[in-house]
Structure formats: structure tokens, C-alpha cells
Scaffold this motif. Structure first.
Motif, mmCIF file in Angstrom:
data_model
loop_
_atom_site.group_PDB
_atom_site.id
_atom_site.type_symbol
_atom_site.label_atom_id
_atom_site.label_comp_id
_atom_site.label_asym_id
_atom_site.label_seq_id
_atom_site.Cartn_x
_atom_site.Cartn_y
_atom_site.Cartn_z
ATOM 1 N N ARG A 89 4.637 -11.351 7.143
ATOM 2 C CA ARG A 89 4.245 -12.150 5.815
ATOM 3 C C ARG A 89 4.255 -11.001 4.753
ATOM 4 O O ARG A 89 3.481 -10.133 4.849
ATOM 5 C CB ARG A 89 3.118 -12.905 5.896
ATOM 6 C CG ARG A 89 2.944 -13.793 4.631
ATOM 7 C CD ARG A 89 1.732 -14.829 4.601
ATOM 8 N NE ARG A 89 0.543 -14.318 5.335
ATOM 9 C CZ ARG A 89 -0.421 -13.827 4.655
ATOM 10 N NH1 ARG A 89 -0.449 -13.688 3.386
ATOM 11 N NH2 ARG A 89 -1.650 -13.374 5.295
ATOM 12 N N ILE A 90 5.015 -11.067 3.724
ATOM 13 C CA ILE A 90 5.224 -10.000 2.616
ATOM 14 C C ILE A 90 4.590 -10.704 1.526
ATOM 15 O O ILE A 90 4.866 -11.785 0.983
ATOM 16 C CB ILE A 90 6.627 -9.663 2.566
ATOM 17 C CG1 ILE A 90 7.094 -9.144 3.656
ATOM 18 C CG2 ILE A 90 6.700 -9.000 1.254
ATOM 19 C CD1 ILE A 90 8.758 -9.001 3.577
ATOM 20 N N ILE A 91 3.625 -9.756 0.843
ATOM 21 C CA ILE A 91 2.808 -10.187 -0.255
ATOM 22 C C ILE A 91 3.134 -9.286 -1.469
ATOM 23 O O ILE A 91 2.875 -8.169 -1.224
ATOM 24 C CB ILE A 91 1.272 -10.443 -0.014
ATOM 25 C CG1 ILE A 91 1.113 -11.250 1.086
ATOM 26 C CG2 ILE A 91 0.620 -10.810 -1.347
ATOM 27 C CD1 ILE A 91 -0.192 -10.968 1.960
ATOM 28 N N GLY A 92 3.899 -9.779 -2.427
ATOM 29 C CA GLY A 92 4.083 -8.726 -3.717
ATOM 30 C C GLY A 92 3.164 -8.832 -4.951
ATOM 31 O O GLY A 92 2.844 -10.153 -4.870
ATOM 32 N N GLY A 93 2.920 -7.939 -5.485
ATOM 33 C CA GLY A 93 1.977 -7.864 -6.671
ATOM 34 C C GLY A 93 1.873 -6.745 -7.329
ATOM 35 O O GLY A 93 2.914 -5.782 -7.028
ATOM 36 N N PRO A 94 1.235 -6.649 -8.482
ATOM 37 C CA PRO A 94 1.239 -5.303 -9.303
ATOM 38 C C PRO A 94 0.627 -4.157 -8.393
ATOM 39 O O PRO A 94 0.020 -4.365 -7.257
ATOM 40 C CB PRO A 94 0.234 -5.818 -10.273
ATOM 41 C CG PRO A 94 -0.505 -6.683 -9.845
ATOM 42 C CD PRO A 94 0.523 -7.876 -9.031
ATOM 43 N N GLU A 95 0.497 -3.104 -8.762
ATOM 44 C CA GLU A 95 0.033 -2.035 -8.174
ATOM 45 C C GLU A 95 -1.354 -2.154 -7.876
ATOM 46 O O GLU A 95 -2.136 -2.937 -8.199
ATOM 47 C CB GLU A 95 0.042 -0.577 -9.111
ATOM 48 C CG GLU A 95 -0.342 0.477 -8.155
ATOM 49 C CD GLU A 95 0.621 1.133 -7.232
ATOM 50 O OE1 GLU A 95 0.032 1.213 -6.081
ATOM 51 O OE2 GLU A 95 1.656 1.108 -7.577
ATOM 52 N N ALA A 96 -1.781 -1.587 -6.381
ATOM 53 C CA ALA A 96 -2.911 -2.102 -5.568
ATOM 54 C C ALA A 96 -3.851 -1.400 -6.347
ATOM 55 O O ALA A 96 -3.762 -0.267 -6.932
ATOM 56 C CB ALA A 96 -2.816 -1.646 -4.127
ATOM 57 N N GLU A 97 -4.950 -1.909 -6.492
ATOM 58 C CA GLU A 97 -6.142 -1.351 -7.391
ATOM 59 C C GLU A 97 -6.824 -0.266 -6.067
ATOM 60 O O GLU A 97 -6.854 -0.333 -4.951
ATOM 61 C CB GLU A 97 -7.217 -2.200 -7.431
ATOM 62 C CG GLU A 97 -6.793 -3.317 -8.570
ATOM 63 C CD GLU A 97 -8.072 -4.079 -8.849
ATOM 64 O OE1 GLU A 97 -9.185 -3.769 -8.482
ATOM 65 O OE2 GLU A 97 -7.752 -5.241 -9.338
#
Length: 101
Positions: A89-97
Motif C-alpha cells: 500500500r503506497i501512501i504519498g504526502g509532503p516531505e516526512a517530518e
């Protein structure tokens, strides 16, 4: 097939860039959730190598498809007990904190 194949995973990530609305920034960090058994297989010394390889393939494939991304994405793997073996399962988002040190 093997969901942990870097090229196959990168192909799925590039589709996220292709499908991103033109008026928004596409994600630049992806988390790939895999079953605990698959994660153990990856984490057995290959996780960071595989993460870098997938990110490099994403940059290469995006360029070949005429997509302009400002920088290669970051990719991390995580174990998810809800995932079936040999699936991801792929989860995309802004840069990881970054964690506080």
C-alpha cells in the motif's frame, strides 16, 4: 509477482505524479506499507538500499515520461499487519517530518 521489486514500485509511484492535479504540488515522500513478513525480508539489511533504489527509479521514470519533479522523492518502508503478503500500500504526502533530536 514480488511487490518489493524496485522498478515495479517506482512505476506505481510515477503514476501518482501523473495523476496529480496540475494546480497542486505532488507528494515528495512515499511510505510503502507491506506485510510484516515482507518487511522482515526487506529490513534484513536491504531496506535503505531498496528505498534509495525505488526513489532513483521514480526520478528516472518521471524524466522519461516528461514529468518535471524538482527533486527525487524519499521512500520509506513500514510493516503493516493489515497488509497481505506480497502486496503493498503506497501512501504519498509532503516531505516526512524529521524527528526531534
Amino acid at each position: 509477482g514480488d511487490p518489493l521489486d524496485p522498478f515495479r514500485l517506482a512505476t506505481h509511484l510515477v503514476r501518482i505524479y501523473e495523476d496529480a492535479p496540475s494546480d497542486s504540488l505532488p507528494p515528495n515522500h512515499f511510505t510503502i506499507a507491506v506485510s510484516p513478513d515482507d518487511y522482515s525480508e526487506v529490513a534484513g539489511g536491504r531496506a535503505s538500499e531498496l528505498e534509495l533504489q525505488v526513489a532513483d527509479y521514480v526520478a528516472l521514470l518521471a524524466e522519461r515520461r516528461g514529468l518535471h519533479i524538482s527533486e527525487a522523492p524519499t521512500v520509506t518502508f513500514e510493516a503493516d499487519a493489515g497488509q497481505l503478503p506480497r502486496r503493498a500500500r503506497i501512501i504519498g504526502g509532503p516531505e516526512a517530518e524529521q524527528p526531534d533530536v
